[in-house]
Design a protein around this motif. Structure first.
Motif, PDB file in Angstrom:
ATOM      1  N   GLU A 180       0.834  -1.213   0.000  1.00  0.00           N
ATOM      2  CA  GLU A 180       0.000   0.000   0.000  1.00  0.00           C
ATOM      3  C   GLU A 180       0.861   1.253   0.000  1.00  0.00           C
ATOM      4  O   GLU A 180       0.543   2.234  -0.693  1.00  0.00           O
ATOM      5  CB  GLU A 180      -0.934  -0.027   1.223  1.00  0.00           C
ATOM      6  CG  GLU A 180      -2.050  -1.047   1.115  1.00  0.00           C
ATOM      7  CD  GLU A 180      -2.838  -1.211   2.408  1.00  0.00           C
ATOM      8  OE1 GLU A 180      -2.634  -0.372   3.320  1.00  0.00           O
ATOM      9  OE2 GLU A 180      -3.628  -2.163   2.504  1.00  0.00           O
ATOM     10  N   LYS A 181       1.928   1.229   0.778  1.00  0.00           N
ATOM     11  CA  LYS A 181       2.836   2.385   0.803  1.00  0.00           C
ATOM     12  C   LYS A 181       3.491   2.577  -0.563  1.00  0.00           C
ATOM     13  O   LYS A 181       3.656   3.715  -1.031  1.00  0.00           O
ATOM     14  CB  LYS A 181       3.913   2.175   1.866  1.00  0.00           C
ATOM     15  CG  LYS A 181       4.893   3.329   1.989  1.00  0.00           C
ATOM     16  CD  LYS A 181       4.243   4.591   2.525  1.00  0.00           C
ATOM     17  CE  LYS A 181       5.275   5.654   2.817  1.00  0.00           C
ATOM     18  NZ  LYS A 181       4.677   6.862   3.415  1.00  0.00           N
ATOM     19  N   HIS A 182       3.843   1.476  -1.223  1.00  0.00           N
ATOM     20  CA  HIS A 182       4.458   1.565  -2.549  1.00  0.00           C
ATOM     21  C   HIS A 182       3.506   2.233  -3.542  1.00  0.00           C
ATOM     22  O   HIS A 182       3.903   3.136  -4.290  1.00  0.00           O
ATOM     23  CB  HIS A 182       4.832   0.165  -3.051  1.00  0.00           C
ATOM     24  CG  HIS A 182       5.495   0.160  -4.391  1.00  0.00           C
ATOM     25  ND1 HIS A 182       6.860   0.283  -4.551  1.00  0.00           N
ATOM     26  CD2 HIS A 182       4.996   0.094  -5.648  1.00  0.00           C
ATOM     27  CE1 HIS A 182       7.165   0.267  -5.835  1.00  0.00           C
ATOM     28  NE2 HIS A 182       6.046   0.151  -6.524  1.00  0.00           N
ATOM     29  N   VAL A 183       2.274   1.803  -3.541  1.00  0.00           N
ATOM     30  CA  VAL A 183       1.286   2.375  -4.467  1.00  0.00           C
ATOM     31  C   VAL A 183       1.072   3.857  -4.166  1.00  0.00           C
ATOM     32  O   VAL A 183       0.992   4.693  -5.079  1.00  0.00           O
ATOM     33  CB  VAL A 183      -0.043   1.598  -4.375  1.00  0.00           C
ATOM     34  CG1 VAL A 183      -1.150   2.324  -5.145  1.00  0.00           C
ATOM     35  CG2 VAL A 183       0.132   0.181  -4.908  1.00  0.00           C
ATOM     36  N   ALA A 184       1.012   4.207  -2.884  1.00  0.00           N
ATOM     37  CA  ALA A 184       0.811   5.610  -2.506  1.00  0.00           C
ATOM     38  C   ALA A 184       1.989   6.467  -2.949  1.00  0.00           C
ATOM     39  O   ALA A 184       1.806   7.582  -3.468  1.00  0.00           O
ATOM     40  CB  ALA A 184       0.620   5.717  -0.988  1.00  0.00           C
ATOM     41  N   ARG A 185       3.207   5.966  -2.789  1.00  0.00           N
ATOM     42  CA  ARG A 185       4.369   6.755  -3.201  1.00  0.00           C
ATOM     43  C   ARG A 185       4.428   6.876  -4.723  1.00  0.00           C
ATOM     44  O   ARG A 185       4.797   7.933  -5.247  1.00  0.00           O
ATOM     45  CB  ARG A 185       5.664   6.147  -2.665  1.00  0.00           C
ATOM     46  CG  ARG A 185       6.885   6.965  -3.051  1.00  0.00           C
ATOM     47  CD  ARG A 185       8.126   6.582  -2.276  1.00  0.00           C
ATOM     48  NE  ARG A 185       8.054   6.992  -0.876  1.00  0.00           N
ATOM     49  CZ  ARG A 185       9.050   6.853  -0.013  1.00  0.00           C
ATOM     50  NH1 ARG A 185      10.202   6.301  -0.399  1.00  0.00           N
ATOM     51  NH2 ARG A 185       8.918   7.261   1.232  1.00  0.00           N
ATOM     52  N   ALA A 186       4.068   5.815  -5.438  1.00  0.00           N
ATOM     53  CA  ALA A 186       4.050   5.891  -6.903  1.00  0.00           C
ATOM     54  C   ALA A 186       3.069   6.968  -7.368  1.00  0.00           C
ATOM     55  O   ALA A 186       3.360   7.741  -8.288  1.00  0.00           O
ATOM     56  CB  ALA A 186       3.693   4.534  -7.501  1.00  0.00           C
ATOM     57  N   LYS A 187       1.912   7.035  -6.724  1.00  0.00           N
ATOM     58  CA  LYS A 187       0.929   8.065  -7.083  1.00  0.00           C
ATOM     59  C   LYS A 187       1.474   9.455  -6.770  1.00  0.00           C
ATOM     60  O   LYS A 187       1.242  10.406  -7.528  1.00  0.00           O
ATOM     61  CB  LYS A 187      -0.383   7.819  -6.335  1.00  0.00           C
ATOM     62  CG  LYS A 187      -1.156   6.614  -6.848  1.00  0.00           C
ATOM     63  CD  LYS A 187      -2.440   6.397  -6.060  1.00  0.00           C
ATOM     64  CE  LYS A 187      -3.226   5.209  -6.603  1.00  0.00           C
ATOM     65  NZ  LYS A 187      -4.428   4.910  -5.778  1.00  0.00           N
ATOM     66  N   GLN A 188       2.203   9.566  -5.679  1.00  0.00           N
ATOM     67  CA  GLN A 188       2.833  10.841  -5.313  1.00  0.00           C
ATOM     68  C   GLN A 188       3.802  11.272  -6.421  1.00  0.00           C
ATOM     69  O   GLN A 188       3.815  12.438  -6.838  1.00  0.00           O
ATOM     70  CB  GLN A 188       3.561  10.651  -3.985  1.00  0.00           C
ATOM     71  CG  GLN A 188       4.042  11.916  -3.318  1.00  0.00           C
ATOM     72  CD  GLN A 188       4.709  11.607  -1.976  1.00  0.00           C
ATOM     73  OE1 GLN A 188       5.489  10.667  -1.862  1.00  0.00           O
ATOM     74  NE2 GLN A 188       4.392  12.395  -0.964  1.00  0.00           N
TER      75      GLN A 188
END
Length: 602
Positions: free
Chosen positions: A474-482
């Motif tokens: 989940e953190k990976h996906v959030a950072r990618a969106k960032q």
């Protein structure tokens, strides 16, 4: 939304410029998982001195804000990209250029090459008329600006920074009017017209006849000390000096360079058949340098058995643009491309050798460059890894982002192979912005560290391991969106460093900046894994070289039903690469098994 290729460019939103405070905080957050407590404290102090009231960061950032607001500037990154790519001083061959290995074809060398040429010419004519549909993501148009670098584009070496000879520029307005390509065979170089005098393309039969004639004319291999393409493998300032010597030696050499540099693209015909897929990949990345011109934006490469691929000079072209180009080339038959282009029979195209006049010093330079690059290639270890029973569909069945799944597998495998978690780079496309290219994502987060530790904790049960995996994903996906939204710190802070180098005296920022010597800056950018993906059913593999002495370069093709990787590292640390591959193979299956046993209650 305009349907013209470049019709949406001026309406695209600008790349957001983060505030200095935002980038400073994100930088500390991103670097922290890689640092000891003492290293983090030293980095925090350096950031505070940089960003504080009246500090150098404030002045540098204000200069960037003013630049971003300047008329004619499309993005605050307009100067950054040339500095980043054209400013690098090491060799670009193997270090910067990247390749795609195309899907297999039953055609032999001449037929395959003629078909690829016809398809590329068709693309070029459509691009000239802005008939290539704009790429779209979530119903929003993407920047197509990079397409202007596909044809007749050549990187020119410079003593301090390279330049690019490219159409659609002040020096060369509008599309290229060139009608020829350059064909390499056995180190010999030929001019081949692909458009007739009236601008209509030659037919497949005409092109095949021209290529057959070139193979006959170039049957005798060029002597190793006359294959001028070797020079394009040199470090950039050294190549600039060689190029100057080459043009000063004889006026015919400037004319020969002009033919190469204005050619629509290169076609490299190889006189070998790769023994296996890995050799095909290696040849595409750093093969016979006497039969290459690594400064050319696009080089189509076709082997004796019809195996084919492409080598790309990276300064103006990223993987997403090349994927669209390749998908178009391979998405229709050569006959369809030829017919669509309006090709008409015109007989044998104009063919003539492109020759250089050389003296003993130039020959020695060429010979030495070829030998040095061959040694450099030999000092690079590569391997491929393929999963035909895992792909994006399987990851989605397990309720996880496919990219997050493989990135976490990389982290687990690296810790098990090398005993540490190191800085990891992932390229994130940002073409939804005006002249958008990519953003630098850093994969290691506190959640990643906990996930890796938990998976190797013998006391952790399956539910605990799954929870650690889910949190990291989940953190990976959030950072990618960032990153996709332009909210990443590295390129912003890097550009501030470059502004000081360019304008420090003018801005009154001449003192050493501790931020860029801090443990956080150094460690965050010292890659242990450098990763990038290229999803397309038309390519088998994608690849590039590693970026540092301990780095593993990972280029991956992640499709719904398969997962192929090309990996590279310096041969001195090859054992770590091979161990990493073994651990990665295990990790992909281990994580599937872990998630497959999950129940809704878990």
């Amino acid at each position: 939304m305009s349907t013209r290729t470049f019709g949406n460019e001026d309406q695209l939103p600008r790349v957001p410029l983060p505030t200095l405070e935002e980038s400073s905080e994100r930088f500390l957050e991103w670097a922290a998982p890689l640092l000891t407590a003492d290293e983090l404290a030293r980095t925090e102090a350096a950031v505070a001195a940089f960003r504080g009231p009246g500090g150098p960061g404030q002045r540098l950032h204000q200069a960037l804000v003013e630049y971003d607001a300047t008329e004619g500037v499309h993005s605050w990154l307009d100067t950054f990209w040339p500095s980043r790519y054209l400013g690098r001083r090491d060799r670009i061959a193997l270090n910067a250029n990247f390749f795609f290995l195309f899907k297999k074809s039953p055609l032999g060398q001449i037929e395959r090459a003629a078909g690829l040429v016809a398809a590329a010419v068709n693309y070029k004519l459509q691009l000239d008329d802005e008939r290539i549909p704009p790429a779209v993501q979530r119903e929003r148009p993407l920047s197509m600006e990079q397409n202007k670098f596909l044809f007749s584009t050549t990187r020119i070496p410079g003593a301090v920074q390279d330049t690019v000879r490219v159409p659609y520029s002040e020096q060369w307005p509008g599309p290229s009017q060139a009608r020829h390509i350059a064909v390499f065979f056995r180190g010999n170089i030929f001019h081949l017209d692909v458009l007739g005098p009236d601008g209509r393309p030659y037919t497949l039969d005409d092109l095949a006849a021209g290529l057959e004639a070139i193979r006959k004319a170039g049957a005798t291999p060029a002597a190793p000390d006359t294959a001028v393409g070797h020079l394009t493998t040199k470090a950039r300032a050294e190549w600039a000096a060689s190029r100057q010597t080459l043009t000063a030696h004889h006026p015919g050499n400037a004319a020969a360079l002009d033919e190469l540099e204005t050619a629509l693209f290169l076609l490299d015909l190889e006189d070998i058949t790769p023994t296996d897929t890995q050799e095909a990949c290696d040849q595409l990345l750093y093969g016979n340098s006497g039969n290459r011109w690594f400064d050319k934006a696009v080089s189509l490469i076709v082997f004796e058995d019809g195996t084919a691929g492409i080598n790309i000079e990276h300064c103006g072209l990223d993987g997403t643009t090349i994927l669209s180009f390749v998908d178009t080339l391979l998405g229709s038959s050569p006959e369809e491309h030829s017919a669509q282009s309006g090709a008409v029979p015109q007989g044998l195209p104009d063919i003539r050798p492109i020759e250089f006049v050389l003296d003993s010093d130039l020959r020695a330079d060429i010979q030495a460059a070829g030998e040095a690059f061959a040694a450099y290639g030999a000092a690079t270890a590569t391997t491929i890894l393929s999963f035909d029973d895992f792909g994006g569909n399987r990851a989605k069945q397990l309720r996880v982002s496919p990219d997050a799944f493989v990135q976490l597998a990389y982290q687990l495998a690296h810790k098990r192979a090398k005993g540490l978690t190191g800085a990891t780079y992932e390229s994130i496309a940002t073409r939804q912005y005006r002249r958008g290219r990519t953003e630098a994502m850093r994969v290691v987060t506190p959640e990643v560290l906990r996930f890796v530790a938990t998976l190797d904790d013998p006391t952790a049960d399956a539910a605990t391991r799954r929870a650690a995996f889910r949190a990291a994903a989940e953190k990976h996906v959030a950072r990618a969106k960032q990153c996709q939204s332009g909210q990443a710190p590295e390129q912003h802070l890097w550009e501030l460093q470059l502004i000081q180098k360019r304008r420090g005296e003018e801005l009154g920022v001449t003192e050493p900046l501790d931020l860029y010597d801090s443990p956080g800056w150094v460690k965050l950018r010292d890659d242990y894994l450098s990763t990038s993906s290229a999803p397309s059913v038309n390519i088998e593999y994608f690849g590039f070289g590693s970026t540092s002495s301990q780095c593993i370069g990972i280029a991956y093709v992640l499709l719904p039903d398969r997962f192929n990787l090309y990996l590279s590292t310096p041969r001195a640390v090859a054992d770590g690469l091979y161990t990493f591959v073994d651990r990665l193979r295990e990790a992909v299956y281990e994580l599937q098994d872990l998630l497959a046993t999950e129940t809704p209650e878990n």
